[in-house]
Design a protein around this motif. Structure first.
Motif, PDB file in Angstrom:
ATOM      1  N   ASP A 154       0.879  -1.175   0.000  1.00  0.00           N
ATOM      2  CA  ASP A 154       0.000   0.000   0.000  1.00  0.00           C
ATOM      3  C   ASP A 154       0.918   1.226   0.000  1.00  0.00           C
ATOM      4  O   ASP A 154       1.529   1.557   1.015  1.00  0.00           O
ATOM      5  N   THR A 155       1.021   1.866  -1.153  1.00  0.00           N
ATOM      6  CA  THR A 155       2.010   2.939  -1.298  1.00  0.00           C
ATOM      7  C   THR A 155       1.681   4.179  -0.471  1.00  0.00           C
ATOM      8  O   THR A 155       2.588   4.922  -0.093  1.00  0.00           O
ATOM      9  N   MET A 156       0.403   4.416  -0.170  1.00  0.00           N
ATOM     10  CA  MET A 156       0.074   5.564   0.681  1.00  0.00           C
ATOM     11  C   MET A 156       0.566   5.336   2.111  1.00  0.00           C
ATOM     12  O   MET A 156       1.174   6.217   2.723  1.00  0.00           O
ATOM     13  N   ILE A 157       0.304   4.146   2.637  1.00  0.00           N
ATOM     14  CA  ILE A 157       0.767   3.839   4.000  1.00  0.00           C
ATOM     15  C   ILE A 157       2.285   3.891   4.063  1.00  0.00           C
ATOM     16  O   ILE A 157       2.871   4.471   4.991  1.00  0.00           O
ATOM     17  N   LEU A 158       2.943   3.310   3.059  1.00  0.00           N
ATOM     18  CA  LEU A 158       4.408   3.322   3.046  1.00  0.00           C
ATOM     19  C   LEU A 158       4.945   4.740   2.895  1.00  0.00           C
ATOM     20  O   LEU A 158       5.926   5.109   3.552  1.00  0.00           O
ATOM     21  N   ALA A 159       4.314   5.554   2.055  1.00  0.00           N
ATOM     22  CA  ALA A 159       4.759   6.938   1.874  1.00  0.00           C
ATOM     23  C   ALA A 159       4.671   7.718   3.184  1.00  0.00           C
ATOM     24  O   ALA A 159       5.591   8.464   3.537  1.00  0.00           O
ATOM     25  N   ARG A 160       3.587   7.531   3.916  1.00  0.00           N
ATOM     26  CA  ARG A 160       3.453   8.212   5.214  1.00  0.00           C
ATOM     27  C   ARG A 160       4.505   7.713   6.199  1.00  0.00           C
ATOM     28  O   ARG A 160       5.056   8.499   6.983  1.00  0.00           O
ATOM     29  N   SER A 161       4.785   6.419   6.164  1.00  0.00           N
ATOM     30  CA  SER A 161       5.802   5.857   7.060  1.00  0.00           C
ATOM     31  C   SER A 161       7.182   6.406   6.734  1.00  0.00           C
ATOM     32  O   SER A 161       7.965   6.734   7.634  1.00  0.00           O
ATOM     33  N   ILE A 162       7.484   6.512   5.439  1.00  0.00           N
ATOM     34  CA  ILE A 162       8.771   7.074   5.015  1.00  0.00           C
ATOM     35  C   ILE A 162       8.883   8.521   5.463  1.00  0.00           C
ATOM     36  O   ILE A 162       9.904   8.951   6.012  1.00  0.00           O
ATOM     37  N   PHE A 163       7.821   9.295   5.228  1.00  0.00           N
ATOM     38  CA  PHE A 163       7.842  10.707   5.608  1.00  0.00           C
ATOM     39  C   PHE A 163       8.025  10.861   7.121  1.00  0.00           C
ATOM     40  O   PHE A 163       8.815  11.694   7.571  1.00  0.00           O
ATOM     41  N   ALA A 164       7.312  10.044   7.887  1.00  0.00           N
ATOM     42  CA  ALA A 164       7.442  10.097   9.349  1.00  0.00           C
ATOM     43  C   ALA A 164       8.864   9.735   9.784  1.00  0.00           C
ATOM     44  O   ALA A 164       9.424  10.350  10.702  1.00  0.00           O
ATOM     45  N   SER A 165       9.474   8.759   9.112  1.00  0.00           N
ATOM     46  CA  SER A 165      10.855   8.368   9.442  1.00  0.00           C
ATOM     47  C   SER A 165      11.837   9.477   9.097  1.00  0.00           C
ATOM     48  O   SER A 165      12.796   9.720   9.835  1.00  0.00           O
ATOM     49  N   ILE A 166      11.600  10.131   7.969  1.00  0.00           N
ATOM     50  CA  ILE A 166      12.461  11.252   7.585  1.00  0.00           C
ATOM     51  C   ILE A 166      12.374  12.367   8.628  1.00  0.00           C
ATOM     52  O   ILE A 166      13.386  12.890   9.094  1.00  0.00           O
ATOM     53  N   GLU A 167      11.140  12.733   9.002  1.00  0.00           N
ATOM     54  CA  GLU A 167      10.963  13.809   9.985  1.00  0.00           C
ATOM     55  C   GLU A 167      11.557  13.424  11.342  1.00  0.00           C
ATOM     56  O   GLU A 167      12.191  14.247  12.003  1.00  0.00           O
ATOM     57  N   GLY A 168      11.353  12.181  11.740  1.00  0.00           N
ATOM     58  CA  GLY A 168      11.941  11.718  13.008  1.00  0.00           C
ATOM     59  C   GLY A 168      13.455  11.724  12.954  1.00  0.00           C
ATOM     60  O   GLY A 168      14.124  12.094  13.932  1.00  0.00           O
ATOM     61  N   GLY A 169      14.005  11.326  11.814  1.00  0.00           N
ATOM     62  CA  GLY A 169      15.457  11.353  11.646  1.00  0.00           C
ATOM     63  C   GLY A 169      16.013  12.757  11.727  1.00  0.00           C
ATOM     64  O   GLY A 169      17.053  12.995  12.351  1.00  0.00           O
ATOM     65  N   ILE A 170      15.317  13.705  11.111  1.00  0.00           N
ATOM     66  CA  ILE A 170      15.750  15.107  11.173  1.00  0.00           C
ATOM     67  C   ILE A 170      15.712  15.617  12.609  1.00  0.00           C
ATOM     68  O   ILE A 170      16.631  16.305  13.070  1.00  0.00           O
ATOM     69  N   GLN A 184      22.710   7.430   8.639  1.00  0.00           N
ATOM     70  CA  GLN A 184      22.466   6.043   9.063  1.00  0.00           C
ATOM     71  C   GLN A 184      20.982   5.699   9.004  1.00  0.00           C
ATOM     72  O   GLN A 184      20.596   4.618   8.544  1.00  0.00           O
ATOM     73  N   ILE A 185      20.146   6.611   9.460  1.00  0.00           N
ATOM     74  CA  ILE A 185      18.697   6.377   9.442  1.00  0.00           C
ATOM     75  C   ILE A 185      18.207   6.220   8.011  1.00  0.00           C
ATOM     76  O   ILE A 185      17.427   5.315   7.699  1.00  0.00           O
ATOM     77  N   PHE A 186      18.659   7.097   7.130  1.00  0.00           N
ATOM     78  CA  PHE A 186      18.234   7.024   5.724  1.00  0.00           C
ATOM     79  C   PHE A 186      18.722   5.736   5.062  1.00  0.00           C
ATOM     80  O   PHE A 186      18.002   5.110   4.287  1.00  0.00           O
ATOM     81  N   SER A 187      19.953   5.328   5.365  1.00  0.00           N
ATOM     82  CA  SER A 187      20.495   4.095   4.800  1.00  0.00           C
ATOM     83  C   SER A 187      19.659   2.891   5.229  1.00  0.00           C
ATOM     84  O   SER A 187      19.299   2.036   4.408  1.00  0.00           O
ATOM     85  N   GLU A 188      19.322   2.824   6.507  1.00  0.00           N
ATOM     86  CA  GLU A 188      18.510   1.722   7.026  1.00  0.00           C
ATOM     87  C   GLU A 188      17.098   1.769   6.458  1.00  0.00           C
ATOM     88  O   GLU A 188      16.510   0.735   6.121  1.00  0.00           O
ATOM     89  N   LEU A 189      16.559   2.966   6.330  1.00  0.00           N
ATOM     90  CA  LEU A 189      15.209   3.124   5.793  1.00  0.00           C
ATOM     91  C   LEU A 189      15.135   2.609   4.349  1.00  0.00           C
ATOM     92  O   LEU A 189      14.187   1.903   3.989  1.00  0.00           O
ATOM     93  N   LEU A 190      16.135   2.929   3.551  1.00  0.00           N
ATOM     94  CA  LEU A 190      16.152   2.447   2.167  1.00  0.00           C
ATOM     95  C   LEU A 190      16.219   0.920   2.109  1.00  0.00           C
ATOM     96  O   LEU A 190      15.553   0.293   1.290  1.00  0.00           O
TER      97      LEU A 190
END
Length: 196
Positions: A154-170, A184-190
């Motif tokens: 489900d690309t919408m759920i995954l997109a929100r999860s990615i965005f949340a991970s990016i914001e949390g990483g920042i 490191q966070i971005f590498s693991e996320l990918l």
């Protein structure tokens, strides 16, 4: 724009920088007047209130975010799918590396500070977040069609999860003042995205 920015734009730029670091409530009109080297009359010639200026700041920051991050990451025809998301992450690492990990995301900062107490600002920030999530989802849809991720994702759920991970990483990078944390966070996320 070439040459000196118009006075209204200068006020917005100065105010945006102050709010980004100090927060909206901790930035007074007096702070803005002093930093912009203007009088109160000039300020109120362009803005009826600090609240009106707040909306202009969000718009200014969105244009900046769109021009320097979103469009370069997502709107180029040279790459597709997960490579767009990787480019987004690379642009963010470069940006925050250049700023010494200061400031963080201006929209997340404002959402944390004002999201529960100013409905108008919350709605504007929601639009910015929705726009960014939409760009991430479009890249994931491309990745799905290209077989980079599973067809059942489900690309919408995954997109929100990615965005949340990016914001949390920042946010974590900002607290630790360490760009390698974001890398490191971005590498693991990918890696996690590719396993979908």
């Amino acid at each position: 724009m070439q040459g000196k920015p118009e006075k209204r734009e200068q006020i917005i730029q100065v105010a945006a920088e102050l709010v980004h670091i100090k927060g909206f409530n901790n930035t007074s009109v007096s702070d803005i007047l002093k930093e912009a080297e203007i009088g109160k009359g000039q300020f109120y010639h362009y803005f009826e209130s600090k609240e009106e200026l707040g909306y202009a700041i969000i718009e200014y920051q969105f244009e900046d975010w769109n021009h320097f991050v979103i469009l370069p990451a997502f709107d180029g025809a040279d790459i597709r799918g997960l490579r767009r998301i990787k480019r987004l992450m690379d642009l963010l690492v470069k940006h925050f590396g250049n700023t010494g990990c200061q400031g963080g995301c201006p929209f997340a900062n404002l959402a944390l500070e004002m999201g529960d107490i100013h409905e108008g600002y919350r709605k504007k920030i929601k639009e910015v977040f929705g726009y960014t999530v939409g760009k991430i989802q479009k890249a994931l849809d491309e990745a799905k069609r290209g077989g980079e991720i599973g067809s059942s994702v489900d690309t919408m759920i995954l997109a929100r999860s990615i965005f949340a991970s990016i914001e949390g990483g920042i946010m974590l990078m900002k607290a630790l003042k360490d760009i390698s944390v974001l890398e490191q966070i971005f590498s693991e996320l990918l890696k996690q995205i590719k396993r979908r």
